[in-house]
Motif scaffolding. Structure first.
Motif, PDB file in Angstrom:
ATOM      1  N   HIS A 216       0.825  -1.218   0.000  1.00 39.30           N
ATOM      2  CA  HIS A 216       0.000   0.000   0.000  1.00 39.30           C
ATOM      3  C   HIS A 216       0.862   1.272   0.000  1.00 39.30           C
ATOM      4  O   HIS A 216       0.529   2.261  -0.660  1.00 39.30           O
TER       5      HIS A 216
ATOM      6  N   HIS B   1       1.204   4.661  -2.462  1.00 36.98           N
ATOM      7  CA  HIS B   1       1.186   6.100  -2.188  1.00 36.98           C
ATOM      8  C   HIS B   1       2.374   6.813  -2.853  1.00 36.98           C
ATOM      9  O   HIS B   1       2.250   7.959  -3.288  1.00 36.98           O
TER      10      HIS B   1
ATOM     11  N   SER C 175       0.100   9.441   6.630  1.00 33.99           N
ATOM     12  CA  SER C 175      -1.286   8.970   6.501  1.00 33.99           C
ATOM     13  C   SER C 175      -1.863   8.677   7.874  1.00 33.99           C
ATOM     14  O   SER C 175      -1.271   9.027   8.901  1.00 33.99           O
TER      15      SER C 175
ATOM     16  N   ASP D 249      -6.827   6.990   0.090  1.00 35.68           N
ATOM     17  CA  ASP D 249      -6.661   5.621  -0.397  1.00 35.68           C
ATOM     18  C   ASP D 249      -7.476   5.396  -1.669  1.00 35.68           C
ATOM     19  O   ASP D 249      -8.614   5.847  -1.787  1.00 35.68           O
TER      20      ASP D 249
HETATM   21 ZN    ZN Z   1      -3.142   5.034   2.711  1.00 36.69          ZN
END
Ligand code: ZN
Ligand code: KG4
Length: 408
Positions: free
Chosen positions: A164, A168, A199, A379
């Motif tokens: 993840h 980003h 985040s 996200d």
């Molecule tokens: Zn995130």
């Protein structure tokens, strides 16, 4: 190459389809469709993300979102001729049977909606499925992974696990106009770069290097510093909660801080600028949150409420404290690493004041800065599909949710 991205690491259920062209060593991409379904309102009642609820909602949302993605992609999808035949009922049943024991008890909503989805019997010509494997909430991650596994088995498509946080990083390299469907190159970056990932779950300064000499980056990562306790987004959300603001609190604090600036409100309280003397690139935000708690306690009325003016002033002071703390460490990271550019990623990078602060710093150092556009700052699955597109080799290994997956 057509890639489906799946993202379910937190409280956004997201799917994206992108087309990638790697011809002549040049990587170009275009978005066929990218959809994000936010659960934030549901979690708001709990003051933060409630993992069991997130898991159930992803299970309910994924198949309808996939349906919507295909319908909305419409004409753009018709250009991808598929030689795959429609799936027969016995074929469909055998895939469902394969996963019945494993997935049905774990994700009943997902399993049932998948089983009822007739449209899935018409396969799309997708070359890869990229799915977030971690970091994030494990029960939530598993839903996306299980959806990928069922779809991959039904349509016979390889699945690529994606980090993840890399999502980003690469999401911030997309062009502003990426959502208008036109072909664009990834922004060229001078390496080594410093990625600042801010985040709800992370606060990390990362050195990014590129092992590739063509326009398709092959990135590797070294963590230079990270938070020892709360992430910066968490600090925004928890402090907002103390001020009686809804979840997610970051945008609310930012809005009140902006009002305080316009109305020239002088904050009544001074908050700490944590970890500036720590001598490293780590962060800690729990003390700041405690300072907000004390400030609220010392300035509230007998019902525990603070005035609107106080909220604005404290939001301004909080945003300033965060900005100074992050900027101080960013400068230190640039000095220590000799970075040639800055990449900002993660939900908190939507914050206007922080964007201005980092842009000013980049200018001072004469460095290029890459900031995500609004669609990719929170996200989303577009960044996951893109990260999947960068993988040179499709490794087909057993997928497993990894809540604390590290960048490497
Ligand atoms: Zn995130
Ligand atoms: O990356 P993200 O969407 O989800 C995680 O992977 O954590 O980040 C969500 C975080 C939340 O803590 C939210 O409050 C914060 O990003 N955020 C903001 C702003 N917009 C979102 N924080 C400060 N200012 C904003 N404008």
């Amino acid at each position: 190459m057509l890639i489906l991205g799946i993202e379910t690491s937190c409280d956004e259920t997201a799917l994206a389809l992108i087309e990638v062209d790697n011809g002549d060593g040049k990587m170009r991409c275009r978005v066929v469709q990218s959809l994000v379904h936010s659960q934030a309102e549901l979690h708001s009642a709990y003051g933060g993300v409630y993992p069991t609820l997130a898991k159930r909602e992803h299970g309910k949302n994924l198949v309808p979102l996939m349906h919507k993605l295909i319908l909305e992609a419409g004409d753009a999808l018709r250009t991808f001729k598929t030689d795959k035949k429609p799936i027969t009922d016995p074929e469909f049943d055998s895939v469902m049977k394969m996963f019945e024991k494993e997935i049905a008890p774990q994700n009943p909503e997902l399993y049932q909606s998948f089983k009822d989805a007739k449209f899935l019997k018409n396969p799309l010509h997708i070359d890869r499925i990229a799915v977030t494997e971690g970091p994030g909430l494990e029960p939530a991650l598993w839903v996306g992974i299980n959806f990928a596994r069922m779809l991959g088995a039904l349509w016979n498509i390889p699945i690529i696990p994606v980090n993840h946080m890399e999502g980003h990083v690469v999401g911030s390299l997309l062009d502003e106009n990426i959502l208008n469907g036109s072909w664009t190159d990834l922004k060229p970056v001078q390496f080594p770069a410093i990625a600042f990932l801010i985040s709800g779950g992370h606060t990390e300064l990362v050195e990014v290097t590129n092992q590739s000499d063509d326009s398709r980056p092959n990135l590797s990562y070294k963590i230079l510093g990270k938070t020892k306790d709360d992430a910066v987004g968490e600090a925004f959300d928890k402090s907002a909660r103390l001020l009686g603001l809804p979840y997610p609190g970051g945008p609310h604090i930012s809005m009140l801080a902006e009002k305080a600036r316009q109305e020239m409100i002088i904050p009544k309280v001074k908050l700490p600028r944590p970890m500036q003397k720590s001598g490293d690139l780590d962060f800690s935000f729990s003390g700041l949150k405690t300072a907000v708690l004390y400030a609220v306690r010392d300035n509230c009325d007998k019902d525990g409420k603070v005035s609107e003016e106080f909220k604005k002033g404290l939001s301004l002071e909080f945003e300033n404290a965060i900005s100074e703390t992050l900027d101080y460490k960013l400068r230190r990271a640039i000095d220590e690493s000799g970075a040639k550019s800055i990449i900002i990623g993660g939900g908190v990078s939507a914050n206007k004041m922080l964007r201005e602060t980092f842009t000013k710093t980049a200018k001072e150092y004469s460095l290029q800065i890459y900031l995500p556009t609004p669609h990719v700052s929170g996200d989303n699955a577009l960044m996951i599909a893109l990260s999947g597109a960068l993988m040179r080799n499709v490794e087909t290994r057993n997928l497993k949710a990894d809540g604390t997956k590290k960048l490497s």
